[in-house]
Motif scaffolding. Structure first.
Motif, mmCIF file in Angstrom:
data_model
loop_
_atom_site.group_PDB
_atom_site.id
_atom_site.type_symbol
_atom_site.label_atom_id
_atom_site.label_comp_id
_atom_site.label_asym_id
_atom_site.label_seq_id
_atom_site.Cartn_x
_atom_site.Cartn_y
_atom_site.Cartn_z
ATOM 1 N N GLU A 1 52.557 79.736 52.622
ATOM 2 C CA GLU A 1 51.118 79.898 52.815
ATOM 3 C C GLU A 1 50.389 79.988 51.472
ATOM 4 N N VAL A 2 50.971 80.720 50.534
ATOM 5 C CA VAL A 2 50.355 80.837 49.207
ATOM 6 C C VAL A 2 50.318 79.477 48.511
ATOM 7 N N LYS A 3 51.399 78.695 48.627
ATOM 8 C CA LYS A 3 51.411 77.359 48.038
ATOM 9 C C LYS A 3 50.368 76.462 48.701
ATOM 10 N N LEU A 4 50.244 76.585 50.026
ATOM 11 C CA LEU A 4 49.248 75.791 50.748
ATOM 12 C C LEU A 4 47.837 76.119 50.267
ATOM 13 N N GLU A 5 47.543 77.396 50.086
ATOM 14 C CA GLU A 5 46.222 77.792 49.610
ATOM 15 C C GLU A 5 45.952 77.254 48.205
ATOM 16 N N LYS A 6 46.965 77.272 47.361
ATOM 17 C CA LYS A 6 46.800 76.758 45.997
ATOM 18 C C LYS A 6 46.540 75.258 46.006
ATOM 19 N N LEU A 7 47.281 74.530 46.829
ATOM 20 C CA LEU A 7 47.077 73.082 46.929
ATOM 21 C C LEU A 7 45.692 72.764 47.466
ATOM 22 N N CYS A 8 45.250 73.539 48.456
ATOM 23 C CA CYS A 8 43.908 73.315 49.012
ATOM 24 C C CYS A 8 42.829 73.636 47.980
ATOM 25 N N GLU A 9 43.105 74.596 47.123
ATOM 26 C CA GLU A 9 42.152 74.914 46.049
ATOM 27 C C GLU A 9 42.021 73.741 45.078
ATOM 28 N N ILE A 10 43.144 73.091 44.759
ATOM 29 C CA ILE A 10 43.101 71.925 43.864
ATOM 30 C C ILE A 10 42.395 70.752 44.539
ATOM 31 N N LEU A 11 42.616 70.606 45.850
ATOM 32 C CA LEU A 11 42.062 69.474 46.594
ATOM 33 C C LEU A 11 40.754 69.828 47.295
ATOM 34 N N SER A 12 40.096 70.879 46.869
ATOM 35 C CA SER A 12 38.880 71.339 47.563
ATOM 36 C C SER A 12 37.808 70.248 47.606
ATOM 37 N N GLU A 13 37.670 69.512 46.507
ATOM 38 C CA GLU A 13 36.663 68.441 46.470
ATOM 39 C C GLU A 13 37.018 67.333 47.456
ATOM 40 N N LYS A 14 38.290 66.980 47.532
ATOM 41 C CA LYS A 14 38.717 65.941 48.486
ATOM 42 C C LYS A 14 38.513 66.409 49.927
ATOM 43 N N ILE A 15 38.798 67.688 50.187
ATOM 44 C CA ILE A 15 38.637 68.225 51.545
ATOM 45 C C ILE A 15 37.174 68.170 51.953
ATOM 46 N N GLU A 16 36.286 68.571 51.054
ATOM 47 C CA GLU A 16 34.848 68.542 51.355
ATOM 48 C C GLU A 16 34.367 67.114 51.572
ATOM 49 N N ARG A 17 34.880 66.188 50.748
ATOM 50 C CA ARG A 17 34.498 64.783 50.896
ATOM 51 C C ARG A 17 35.015 64.211 52.217
ATOM 52 N N THR A 18 36.227 64.644 52.615
ATOM 53 C CA THR A 18 36.783 64.196 53.899
ATOM 54 C C THR A 18 35.929 64.686 55.059
ATOM 55 N N LYS A 19 35.515 65.931 54.984
ATOM 56 C CA LYS A 19 34.671 66.487 56.049
ATOM 57 C C LYS A 19 33.349 65.724 56.146
ATOM 58 N N GLU A 20 32.727 65.430 55.012
ATOM 59 C CA GLU A 20 31.478 64.672 55.020
ATOM 60 C C GLU A 20 31.680 63.281 55.595
ATOM 61 N N ASN A 21 32.803 62.657 55.273
ATOM 62 C CA ASN A 21 33.080 61.318 55.794
ATOM 63 C C ASN A 21 33.268 61.333 57.302
ATOM 64 N N VAL A 22 33.972 62.356 57.821
ATOM 65 C CA VAL A 22 34.187 62.459 59.273
ATOM 66 C C VAL A 22 32.859 62.680 59.982
ATOM 67 N N GLU A 23 32.018 63.574 59.457
ATOM 68 C CA GLU A 23 30.711 63.825 60.075
ATOM 69 C C GLU A 23 29.832 62.582 60.014
ATOM 70 N N LYS A 24 29.926 61.842 58.925
ATOM 71 C CA LYS A 24 29.144 60.622 58.797
ATOM 72 C C LYS A 24 29.568 59.585 59.834
ATOM 73 N N LYS A 25 30.884 59.443 60.031
ATOM 74 C CA LYS A 25 31.379 58.473 61.021
ATOM 75 C C LYS A 25 30.983 58.870 62.435
ATOM 76 N N GLN A 26 30.993 60.177 62.714
ATOM 77 C CA GLN A 26 30.619 60.633 64.050
ATOM 78 C C GLN A 26 29.153 60.364 64.348
ATOM 79 N N ALA A 27 28.316 60.325 63.320
ATOM 80 C CA ALA A 27 26.877 60.099 63.511
ATOM 81 C C ALA A 27 26.508 58.625 63.481
ATOM 82 N N GLN A 28 27.429 57.763 63.109
ATOM 83 C CA GLN A 28 27.131 56.338 63.002
ATOM 84 C C GLN A 28 27.333 55.633 64.328
ATOM 85 N N ILE A 29 26.548 54.580 64.540
ATOM 86 C CA ILE A 29 26.772 53.708 65.692
ATOM 87 C C ILE A 29 27.706 52.572 65.266
#
Length: 508
Positions: A332-360
């Protein structure tokens, strides 16, 4: 001449220096796109690995465990068993060099600079899924399905999962003590490490995990690991496993235990690691067994799945369970550290998913078309490598070899009627009988292009078959004079010849 140990050492140092210069030269070029940046990082990583492996070889040489380097230096200094003779060693070495060049007069020094320079032009093959978009986003759909279909997960959508997957400390501790949760953590950590190796190849994950493990050991010893603190600190009030246990001395029969209710029985069985299912009567009977039989002697069929039966002293089991919990907490500690390094990618992924859900559909299709020209321009710059001369597919690239073999495209069929034209593959050969080229050839021969002439490619065979068909049609030919029937006013039936003769004579 490069077989001596000292020459190998010199060559290894030279290779290390060349790779270092190449790394500096490559990093001086500013990449124009994300794809170029990834290619540059992987090239540099490859060269660093080469330097590391070469350095390990040099360390082995300098350690000189077999004294080979020491002996070679002594031989160059003229040290022998009888004494030291520098001039004799020098002339022996000179004689050896002259003999070598006499045997190999065309030998020349090979300059590997050009070969190493080609490393800067290589584009490493990096595999990404379509959802990852060449390393811009994470693809957690498989792990998301594991999460929502598990006991420790919740039925949430993918966007909400991107917010909670990096926070395992919010999952209740009792749900973490399962093999399913451990496997989920292992898969998640493995994917994030693999994603980092592809997108950030220069990241030193081994050193990072060593630091994380060292800090975790200190926090674990002090009981300060998030999600694994003492329950008194975690919940804000004191609780103890022993409070869930029942003092069976106050109960003399199974019926007495039934009266305390199913929930209390379930808690007591869970505290002992026994199965908690079944009716109230079955739970009470299972719990009452522990009054007279120690847990270490109880049949293991009564224990819950994944729980080991205690040993005689209980120390081995306690240690085993503690190690398991510690391993889960470390993941769990390793997972949290990896997510901290990839925080920008995670946020970008979330924005991309929300964008696709709103698109026709039209917007998604237009966005996909906008991305196509960039891909095509990259492919046009590259020369297509096709040594087997495979046919081209719809994307302008050679089709896979297995597809080439499946359709039998290596088989050639020639048709003389089509002017000795070659057809590759059984499917193309069968289809050509209905195409214009074959129909035109049959028309030139004066033969109708019917099903009777399928699989016939020779002009001679087609003409012979047509002659036989005409002979057969001559026997069964329609003869209107004899077979065409006429009827007079009185209803009499005649063939055409008889009817016309009687009509001429005026009898009809």
């Amino acid at each position: 001449m490069s077989s001596t140990l000292l020459e190998l050492t010199r060559a290894a140092h030279e290779d290390v220096e060349r790779f270092e210069r190449l790394i500096v030269k490559d990093l001086q070029n500013e990449p124009a796109s994300n794809k170029d940046r990834l290619a540059q990082s992987h090239r540099v990583r490859h060269m660093i690995d080469q330097i590391t492996s070469t350095t390990h070889k040099l360390v082995d040489i300098y350690e000189d465990k077999d004294s080979a380097r020491k002996d070679e230096i002594a031989a160059l200094g003229g040290q022998t068993a009888t004494g030291t003779n520098v001039f004799s060693a020098f002339y022996d070495r000179l004689k050896e060099i002259r003999e070598y060049h006499r045997r190999h007069p065309s030998a020349r020094v090979l300059d590997t600079t050009d070969e190493l320079e080609q490393l800067l032009e290589e584009e490493p093959q990096i595999e990404f899924s379509g959802e990852e978009a060449y390393g811009r986003y994470l693809d957690l759909h498989e792990l998301y399905n594991d999460y929502i279909n598990s006991k420790f997960g919740k039925k949430i959508d993918y966007t909400a999962y991107l917010d909670v997957f990096s926070q395992p400390q919010h999952i209740p501790r009792k749900l973490k003590m399962t093999r399913q949760y451990k496997d989920y953590l292992s898969k998640m950590t493995e994917y994030l490490v693999y994603f980092l190796e592809r997108t950030e190849p220069l990241q030193d994950l081994d050193r990072l995990f060593l630091k994380v493990t060292a800090e975790f050991e200190e926090q674990w010893a002090d009981g300060k690991v998030d999600g694994w603190k003492d329950e008194a600190q975690e919940n804000g009030h004191a609780t103890d496993k022993n409070t869930s246990k029942l003092d069976l001395e106050y109960y003399s029969t199974v019926d007495d235990l039934v009266t305390i209710g199913p929930e209390r029985l379930k808690e007591a069985l869970g505290a002992l690691g026994l199965k908690t299912g079944g009716t109230v009567q079955q739970r009470a009977e299972r719990l009452f067994l522990t009054k007279h039989i120690p847990l270490e002697k109880l049949d293991k069929k009564h224990f819950a799945k994944g729980v080991r039966r205690p040993e005689q002293n209980g120390a081995v089991t306690a240690q085993y369970q503690n190690d398991d919990l510690k391993q889960i907490a470390l993941m769990e500690v390793k997972l949290e550290k990896l997510c901290e390094i990839l925080s920008e990618k995670i946020e970008r992924t979330k924005e991309n998913v929300e964008k696709k859900q709103a698109q026709i559909y039209e917007e998604i299709d237009a966005e996909r078309e906008d991305e196509v020209p960039d891909i095509e321009s990259d492919d046009e710059d590259q020369q297509i490598y096709n040594p087997l001369k495979l046919p081209m597919g719809w994307d302008g690239k050679p089709i896979p070899y297995w597809l080439y073999k499946l359709h039998g495209l290596g088989q050639e069929f020639k048709c003389e009627i089509c002017g000795n034209y070659s057809y590759w593959g059984r499917r193309a050969y069968e289809r050509h009988f209905k195409e214009f080229r074959h129909q035109y050839g049959m028309r030139r021969l004066g033969i109708p292009n019917t099903k009777n002439f399928n699989e016939i490619t020779s002009i001679e065979e087609a003409q012979q078959l047509w002659e036989r068909i005409k002979e057969k049609q001559g026997v069964n030919k329609w003869r209107p004079d004899l077979e065409e029937e006429y009827e007079d006013r009185e209803g009499n039936i005649y063939n055409k010849k008889t009817y016309t003769d009687l009509q001429r004579q005026g009898l009809i």
